[in-house]
Scaffold this active site. Sequence first.
Site, PDB file in Angstrom:
ATOM      1  N   ASP A   1      -9.958  10.516   2.411  1.00 46.49           N
ATOM      2  CA  ASP A   1      -8.289  10.671   3.261  1.00 46.49           C
ATOM      3  C   ASP A   1      -7.656  11.978   2.789  1.00 46.49           C
ATOM      4  O   ASP A   1      -7.192  11.781   3.479  1.00 46.49           O
ATOM      5  CB  ASP A   1      -8.158   8.852   2.561  1.00 46.49           C
ATOM      6  CG  ASP A   1      -6.187   8.145   3.140  1.00 46.49           C
ATOM      7  OD1 ASP A   1      -6.736   8.122   4.244  1.00 46.49           O
ATOM      8  OD2 ASP A   1      -5.348   8.365   2.878  1.00 46.49           O
TER       9      ASP A   1
ATOM     10  N   GLY B   1       0.897  -1.444   0.217  1.00 46.18           N
ATOM     11  CA  GLY B   1      -0.049   0.261   0.043  1.00 46.18           C
ATOM     12  C   GLY B   1       1.417   1.194   0.147  1.00 46.18           C
ATOM     13  O   GLY B   1       1.454   1.515  -0.986  1.00 46.18           O
TER      14      GLY B   1
ATOM     15  N   PHE C   1     -21.182   5.188  14.319  1.00 42.12           N
ATOM     16  CA  PHE C   1     -21.709   5.101  12.364  1.00 42.12           C
ATOM     17  C   PHE C   1     -22.669   6.493  12.134  1.00 42.12           C
ATOM     18  O   PHE C   1     -22.471   7.141  11.678  1.00 42.12           O
ATOM     19  CB  PHE C   1     -21.924   3.449  12.982  1.00 42.12           C
ATOM     20  CG  PHE C   1     -20.997   3.142  12.925  1.00 42.12           C
ATOM     21  CD1 PHE C   1     -20.252   2.393  12.607  1.00 42.12           C
ATOM     22  CD2 PHE C   1     -21.186   2.044  14.283  1.00 42.12           C
ATOM     23  CE1 PHE C   1     -18.303   1.763  12.597  1.00 42.12           C
ATOM     24  CE2 PHE C   1     -20.088   1.422  15.217  1.00 42.12           C
ATOM     25  CZ  PHE C   1     -18.534   0.991  14.455  1.00 42.12           C
TER      26      PHE C   1
ATOM     27  N   GLU D   1     -25.274   6.676  13.230  1.00 39.41           N
ATOM     28  CA  GLU D   1     -25.755   8.190  13.909  1.00 39.41           C
ATOM     29  C   GLU D   1     -25.426   9.093  14.184  1.00 39.41           C
ATOM     30  O   GLU D   1     -25.272   9.946  14.905  1.00 39.41           O
ATOM     31  CB  GLU D   1     -25.952   7.406  15.478  1.00 39.41           C
ATOM     32  CG  GLU D   1     -27.040   6.120  15.869  1.00 39.41           C
ATOM     33  CD  GLU D   1     -28.163   6.537  15.287  1.00 39.41           C
ATOM     34  OE1 GLU D   1     -28.428   7.798  14.698  1.00 39.41           O
ATOM     35  OE2 GLU D   1     -29.192   5.282  15.040  1.00 39.41           O
TER      36      GLU D   1
ATOM     37  N   CYS E   1      -9.568   5.128  12.401  1.00 43.21           N
ATOM     38  CA  CYS E   1     -10.882   6.220  13.135  1.00 43.21           C
ATOM     39  C   CYS E   1     -12.267   6.040  12.779  1.00 43.21           C
ATOM     40  O   CYS E   1     -13.204   6.940  13.133  1.00 43.21           O
ATOM     41  CB  CYS E   1     -10.047   6.949  13.669  1.00 43.21           C
ATOM     42  SG  CYS E   1      -8.828   6.901  14.586  1.00 43.21           S
ATOM     43  N   GLY E   2     -12.128   5.212  10.907  1.00 39.66           N
ATOM     44  CA  GLY E   2     -13.473   5.721  11.281  1.00 39.66           C
ATOM     45  C   GLY E   2     -13.692   7.235   9.642  1.00 39.66           C
ATOM     46  O   GLY E   2     -14.742   7.471   9.512  1.00 39.66           O
TER      47      GLY E   2
ATOM     48  N   LYS F   1      -0.066   8.693  -0.202  1.00 38.68           N
ATOM     49  CA  LYS F   1       0.195   9.033   0.705  1.00 38.68           C
ATOM     50  C   LYS F   1       1.854   9.991   0.755  1.00 38.68           C
ATOM     51  O   LYS F   1       2.391  11.460   1.401  1.00 38.68           O
ATOM     52  CB  LYS F   1       1.064   8.292   2.034  1.00 38.68           C
ATOM     53  CG  LYS F   1      -0.046   7.211   2.430  1.00 38.68           C
ATOM     54  CD  LYS F   1      -1.452   8.218   3.040  1.00 38.68           C
ATOM     55  CE  LYS F   1      -2.725   6.919   4.030  1.00 38.68           C
ATOM     56  NZ  LYS F   1      -3.229   8.456   4.239  1.00 38.68           N
TER      57      LYS F   1
ATOM     58  N   THR G   1     -13.197   6.331   5.962  1.00 38.71           N
ATOM     59  CA  THR G   1     -14.257   5.630   5.128  1.00 38.71           C
ATOM     60  C   THR G   1     -15.372   5.202   5.311  1.00 38.71           C
ATOM     61  O   THR G   1     -16.554   5.574   5.092  1.00 38.71           O
ATOM     62  CB  THR G   1     -13.684   4.819   4.922  1.00 38.71           C
ATOM     63  OG1 THR G   1     -12.304   4.655   4.737  1.00 38.71           O
ATOM     64  CG2 THR G   1     -14.155   3.828   3.669  1.00 38.71           C
TER      65      THR G   1
END
Length: 600
Positions: free
Chosen positions: A292, A217, A508, A510, A269-270, A225, A272
Site C-alpha cells: 500500500d 480504518g 491476477f 497472469e 484496483c488490485g 494514510k 494487494t
Amino acid sequence: MTSAWSNEIQHEGLKQWIQEVAELVTPEDIRVCNGSDSEYAEVYSIMQKSGVAIPLNSDLHPNCFLVRSSPEDVARVEKFTFICTAKKEEAGPTNNWRDPQEMRQELQGLFRGCMRGRTLYVVPFCMGPLNSPFSLIGVELTDSPYVVCSMKIMTRMGAEVLKSLGTSGTFHKCLHSVGVPLSPGEKDVAWPCNPEHMRIVHFQDDSSVMSFGSGYGGNALLGKKCVALRLASYIARSKNWLAEHMLIIGVTNPEGQKKYFAASFPSACGKTNLAMLKPKIPGWKIECIGDDIAWIRPGSDGRLYAVNPEYGFFGVAPGTSEKTNPNALATCRSNSIFTNVALTPDGDVWWEGLTSQPPAGLIDWRGNPWQPGGTPAAHPNSRFTTPLQQCPVLDSQWNSSEGVPLEAIIFGGRRSDTIPLVYEALSWQHGVTIGASMSSATTAAIVGEQGKLRHDPFAMLPFCGYNMALYFDHWLSFASNASLKLPKIYGVNWFRKDKDGNFIWPGFSENLRVLEWIFRRTNGEESIAKRTPIGYLPEESSLNLEGLNLSSQALQDLLAVDVPGWLKEVADVREYCKIFGSDLPQIISDELFRIERELK
C-alpha cells in the site's frame, strides 16, 4: 484520574501533551499501551464484552475476530478530510483546505469532554523500521479499543517505540476520538461514531493529525494514510524524498536475478493481489515488501530506495479468493481482525468472491440473517487487518532500514478502453506525465458514486498533503539531479474490455507476464519494444503468452495505440489540469503537446 500512567513515560513533551489532551477530553482513565500480546488480548476482551468483537472459530481462524461497524462509518470520508496550511494555495485545488487557527478552534469545541466515560489509550507507533533513517514516530491518543488492536497489527507499536523516542525525540501528535461521550451509567453502543461531526484534519505547520467522529480504518488508524501519506508527502518534499501510495515487490527470474519494483494503483484496483502474486510460470518468484505505501529516497549510490512504513496489511476482502490471491488468505488465517464481512454458522468469515456459492445461514455485515439475491453479505469495502510477517511470500528485506533499490515504477488504473496493457515511458518527464494523467473507475474504498471515471494522479488524489501541481514538480526535480540512476517508468492496465464488456486480459497471476516484459526491459533488451507516441510498447512476439488462450485479435487490442482514443485522453487530461492553473509544471504541458503532435 490517577497519574500512574505518567511514570511509564520519560519524554516530558509527550507527558505534557497527554496531560493537556486529558484536560480537554476528560477521560475516565488513561492507559499507556506497551504493544504486548497480553495487552492485545485484554483490549480485545473489552471489545468482546461490549459486543463489537465476535471471536471466530479457533480451528478455522485462530486468534481472529470479526468487528461490525456502524453502517454510517464504513469507508474513508474525503469530504470531511482537511489539509490545514497557512495559505490555501499550499493545499491546492484537490484538497479540502481550512485555516489552521479556525479549524483548531472548531476541533477544540468538538473534542471538549468527548472521552467522558471512556479510556484514553496512549498508542506510541513507528512508521518504518525502528531506528531507520526513514522512520517517523507518532503517538496516537484514542478512545477506541479497535484502534489499539489494529495499530498493534498495522504499525510497530508500544514500549519499544517509547524507548526509541527517548526523553526528547520528535514525534507526530495524533489525536483521535469516536466522538461519543458516555454519561455515568449510560450503556455504550457496539460501534460508537459521530457521523454528523466527522473531521479528519492534517495540520502541516506542526505535522499533527486530529480525527473526530469515525472509528473506521484510514480515518482512525492515523499512522496509515494520515501520517504515512498526507503528512509524510509534505515532509518528503522539503527533504528530497517521496511518500507514495505504492506496493513494493521483489521479482526474481528463473536465472536467479532479482529486481525490485514499486507500483501505484488507486484503492481496490488490485495492489494487494499484485503484491502477493503467485506465479504460474515456472522459475519466477514474486516476494512482497508491502501492498500500500512506499517511502522512496535516493541512496548513496544514486539509486532510489524504497521501504514499506507499515507492519501489516489492511486489505479489501471482497474478491479475495484461492484463485485471485491465495497468499492473502494464508496471511489472514490467524491473528487477524475482520471488519464488516459476513459470518457463517460455524464461526467462519465469508465475503463475495471467496467461494462461487455463499454458504447457507450467513449473518450479513449488519448482523442480520442474509438471503441471496439482495444486498451483499459483506460490505464492498470490508477488510482484513493482518500482520505483515504472516505473509508466506514476505521478502527477506521487508525490515531493511535502508530499503530496497527500485528498477521500475509502475502506474495503473481501472480503464475499460484506450490505455494499453503495458507501455514504457520515453523519459522520466514522460513517466511523471503518465503518473499525473492517471484516472480510474471509482470503487467502494471511498464514500460516493462507484464506477465513474475520476482523475487520480499517481493514485495520490486523496493522500497528497499539499498542492498536487507542486507535487508533480517535486517528482520532476529528480531528473535534474545528474547523480541519480532513476528507475524506468511504466503504465499498465489489466482492465481493458472487449465490445461485449468482457475483460480481455485474464489478470491476477497472469500479470506476471507483463512483469516479465518489464523485467527484460530494465535489463536493456531493446528488440522487444517499439517506440510509439505514447511510449515503448511490446513487440507482439515479445510477451510470453504460452498456455494463455488469447486470440491474436485480443493481443492486438491490448497493445494497440488507439489514436482517436488517445487524442481524447490528452484533451481530457489537459482539461483536468486546468484546475492547477499556472502552478502546473510546463514540462507536463509540453509532454501532452508532444504526444498529441506525434499522434496526429
